[in-house]
Motif scaffolding. Structure first.
Motif, PDB file in Angstrom:
ATOM      1  N   ILE A   1     110.947   4.717   5.524  1.00  0.00           N
ATOM      2  CA  ILE A   1     111.327   5.423   6.652  1.00  0.00           C
ATOM      3  C   ILE A   1     110.133   5.976   7.209  1.00  0.00           C
ATOM      4  CG2 ILE A   1     112.463   7.232   7.748  1.00  0.00           C
ATOM      5  CD1 ILE A   1     114.511   7.101   5.546  1.00  0.00           C
ATOM      6  N   HIS A   2     110.041   5.313   8.731  1.00  0.00           N
ATOM      7  CA  HIS A   2     108.895   5.645   9.689  1.00  0.00           C
ATOM      8  C   HIS A   2     109.575   6.597  10.619  1.00  0.00           C
ATOM      9  CE1 HIS A   2     106.698   2.247   7.737  1.00  0.00           C
ATOM     10  NE2 HIS A   2     107.799   1.962   7.689  1.00  0.00           N
ATOM     11  N   GLU A   3     108.646   7.848  10.833  1.00  0.00           N
ATOM     12  CA  GLU A   3     108.954   8.692  11.956  1.00  0.00           C
ATOM     13  C   GLU A   3     108.269   8.206  13.464  1.00  0.00           C
ATOM     14  OE1 GLU A   3     108.393  12.446  10.450  1.00  0.00           O
ATOM     15  OE2 GLU A   3     110.059  12.584   9.178  1.00  0.00           O
ATOM     16  N   LYS A   4     109.120   8.226  14.106  1.00  0.00           N
ATOM     17  CA  LYS A   4     108.618   8.074  15.659  1.00  0.00           C
ATOM     18  C   LYS A   4     109.139   8.985  16.543  1.00  0.00           C
ATOM     19  CE  LYS A   4     105.797   4.667  14.454  1.00  0.00           C
ATOM     20  NZ  LYS A   4     104.448   4.885  14.378  1.00  0.00           N
ATOM     21  N   GLU A   5     108.195   9.278  17.667  1.00  0.00           N
ATOM     22  CA  GLU A   5     108.726  10.323  18.811  1.00  0.00           C
ATOM     23  C   GLU A   5     109.759   9.680  19.695  1.00  0.00           C
ATOM     24  OE1 GLU A   5     105.176  11.846  20.674  1.00  0.00           O
ATOM     25  OE2 GLU A   5     105.178  13.476  19.052  1.00  0.00           O
ATOM     26  N   VAL A   6     109.862   8.512  19.889  1.00  0.00           N
ATOM     27  CA  VAL A   6     110.690   7.754  21.016  1.00  0.00           C
ATOM     28  C   VAL A   6     111.453   6.778  20.087  1.00  0.00           C
ATOM     29  CG1 VAL A   6     108.818   7.994  22.700  1.00  0.00           C
ATOM     30  CG2 VAL A   6     108.911   6.083  21.388  1.00  0.00           C
ATOM     31  N   PRO A   7     112.773   6.194  20.714  1.00  0.00           N
ATOM     32  CA  PRO A   7     113.671   5.403  20.085  1.00  0.00           C
ATOM     33  C   PRO A   7     113.337   4.076  20.128  1.00  0.00           C
ATOM     34  CG  PRO A   7     114.545   6.132  22.350  1.00  0.00           C
ATOM     35  CD  PRO A   7     113.163   6.927  22.117  1.00  0.00           C
ATOM     36  N   PRO A   8     113.281   3.167  19.064  1.00  0.00           N
ATOM     37  CA  PRO A   8     113.093   1.845  18.977  1.00  0.00           C
ATOM     38  C   PRO A   8     114.027   0.961  19.842  1.00  0.00           C
ATOM     39  CG  PRO A   8     112.938   2.535  16.904  1.00  0.00           C
ATOM     40  CD  PRO A   8     113.638   3.934  17.758  1.00  0.00           C
ATOM     41  N   ALA A   9     115.059   1.711  20.005  1.00  0.00           N
ATOM     42  CA  ALA A   9     116.286   0.896  20.780  1.00  0.00           C
ATOM     43  C   ALA A   9     117.015   2.068  21.487  1.00  0.00           C
ATOM     44  CB  ALA A   9     117.221   0.101  19.742  1.00  0.00           C
ATOM     45  N   MET A  10     117.315   1.879  22.846  1.00  0.00           N
ATOM     46  CA  MET A  10     117.909   2.710  23.693  1.00  0.00           C
ATOM     47  C   MET A  10     118.998   2.057  24.750  1.00  0.00           C
ATOM     48  SD  MET A  10     114.824   4.078  26.289  1.00  0.00           S
ATOM     49  CE  MET A  10     113.859   2.830  27.125  1.00  0.00           C
ATOM     50  N   LEU A  11     119.937   2.752  25.069  1.00  0.00           N
ATOM     51  CA  LEU A  11     120.877   2.009  25.766  1.00  0.00           C
ATOM     52  C   LEU A  11     121.327   3.222  26.824  1.00  0.00           C
ATOM     53  CD1 LEU A  11     123.519   0.314  26.424  1.00  0.00           C
ATOM     54  CD2 LEU A  11     124.761   1.859  24.747  1.00  0.00           C
ATOM     55  N   PHE A  12     121.325   2.663  28.165  1.00  0.00           N
ATOM     56  CA  PHE A  12     121.857   3.449  29.460  1.00  0.00           C
ATOM     57  C   PHE A  12     123.152   3.034  29.764  1.00  0.00           C
ATOM     58  CE2 PHE A  12     117.199   3.531  28.994  1.00  0.00           C
ATOM     59  CZ  PHE A  12     116.896   5.093  29.539  1.00  0.00           C
ATOM     60  N   LEU A  13     123.975   4.263  30.149  1.00  0.00           N
ATOM     61  CA  LEU A  13     125.353   3.939  30.510  1.00  0.00           C
ATOM     62  C   LEU A  13     125.704   4.765  31.673  1.00  0.00           C
ATOM     63  CD1 LEU A  13     127.073   3.752  26.901  1.00  0.00           C
ATOM     64  CD2 LEU A  13     126.529   1.794  28.245  1.00  0.00           C
ATOM     65  N   GLY A  14     126.771   4.560  32.238  1.00  0.00           N
ATOM     66  CA  GLY A  14     127.285   5.321  33.289  1.00  0.00           C
ATOM     67  C   GLY A  14     127.199   4.622  34.793  1.00  0.00           C
ATOM     68  N   ASP A  15     126.612   5.305  35.903  1.00  0.00           N
ATOM     69  CA  ASP A  15     127.016   5.139  36.966  1.00  0.00           C
ATOM     70  C   ASP A  15     125.675   4.655  37.798  1.00  0.00           C
ATOM     71  OD1 ASP A  15     125.204   7.473  37.635  1.00  0.00           O
ATOM     72  OD2 ASP A  15     127.187   8.840  37.821  1.00  0.00           O
TER      73      ASP A  15
END
Length: 346
Positions: A45-59
């Motif tokens: 397990i490797h710790e990172k400050e930012v997400p390897p995969a992100m999803l934006f939803l909404g308007d």
């Protein structure tokens, strides 16, 4: 003569059995040799400050509406906060786990539209594969109603407010009517947020974030009736967003970052409520800060050092025991043969 043949046969039988046992032992070792060792795999397990995969939803705020390069068919070539972070994290995670960003926001979506999108199943794969899910929703539930009000009060298509000839009695009546419409919209938004939080959190193990809604209508400082009204209603919407965070999502308080800066960070002077390029930079920093306060992990599979398998250990133990037994058998056989030869000579 028959006596000696019998003795010879017995000696031959003894050595035959010993030879068979030795052959069996050798065969077992040979057959098991391919299973004697293994190279174990282990998850790291490797710790990172930012997400390897992100999803934006909404308007439309998340979609980047109104920015240079924005297209209803392509959200990935405008300076939106999603693309700012995509470029930043692609560089930051290069050579490690890499980075992916998906934007499935839809301009014009209300909270009910978002519920329908979630329930359609069309987002399930993206949600299950995301480490962070960022949602902007609620503006279209509220601001479209309020903009209609302001246009009725004399705000022109350039965003300027003309109070000449304004009938204050008519304006007050209009506000009273609009107040009931907005309150009804807020009540429905409260119910919808309960559904949204359940639907989205059941579909992802990633961290979910909801943005608060900034108040672009604070721009109309010359008409306190407008700014007081918008401040109260948008404040209630943000309170609803925050109240539902107990279900398991985090809140990114974009409204606080925009407070007092509507002219600087939005296009409201052109009667457009959306953030401009500078506004998207501010949102990007707020989202980035929220990510780094959370922290993320990713897992890799790595090879360890070669080691004996359970079969290998069993074979070694069994072979050792077999070898001892075989040695005892050989010794016993030799003793028998020696005694018999000694007896024969006597």
């Amino acid at each position: 003569m028959p006596y000696f043949r019998n003795k010879g046969r017995r000696s031959s039988d003894i050595f035959g059995r010993i030879a068979a046992a030795a052959a069996a032992l050798l065969t077992a070792v040979c057959l098991s040799s391919c299973q004697m060792t293994e190279i174990p795999e282990r998850e790291v397990i490797h710790e990172k400050e930012v997400p390897p995969a992100m999803l934006f939803l909404g308007d439309s705020i998340a979609a980047g509406y109104g920015l240079d390069g924005y297209s209803a068919d392509d959200y990935y070539h405008c300076p939106s906060y999603s693309n700012i972070l995509k470029d930043r994290y692609t560089e930051e995670l290069e050579g490690q786990c890499g980075h992916t960003m998906v934007n499935k926001a839809v301009s014009g979506y209300t909270s009910q539209d978002f519920i329908d999108q979630l329930r359609s199943g069309g987002l399930d794969e993206d949600l299950s594969g995301s480490d962070a899910v960022i949602v902007s929703i609620g503006g279209n539930d509220l601001l479209d109603i309020m903009l209609g009000l302001f246009q009725s009060l004399g705000v022109d298509d350039k965003g300027s407010f003309n109070s000449d000839g304004l009938d204050l009695f008519s304006a007050a009546s209009l506000f009273f009517s609009m107040d009931k419409d907005v309150d009804a919209a807020l009540e429905q938004f409260d119910k919808n947020m309960d559904i949204i939080s359940q639907e989205i959190l059941s579909r992802t193990e990633g961290q979910v974030y909801f943005q608060t809604l900034y108040d672009p209508l604070e721009y109309y400082t010359e008409f306190s009736m407008v700014t007081d009204f918008s401040g109260e209603k948008i404040g209630r919407l943000n309170s609803i967003i925050k109240s539902h965070s107990a279900s398991g999502y985090k809140v990114i308080d974009v409204a606080a970052k925009f407070s007092g800066k509507a002219e600087e960070l939005t296009n409201i002077s052109d009667l457009d409520i959306h953030p401009n390029a500078e506004g998207h930079k501010v949102i990007a920093e707020a989202v980035d800060r929220a990510f780094r306060e959370t922290g993320f992990t990713y897992t890799t599979t790595e090879l360890g050092e070669k080691r004996l398998t359970d079969v290998g250990r069993s074979v070694i133990i069994g072979s050792s025991a077999g070898a001892v037994a075989l040695l005892i058998a050989i010794t016993a056989a030799v003793c028998i043969i020696v005694r018999r030869k000694k007896k024969d000579t006597e």
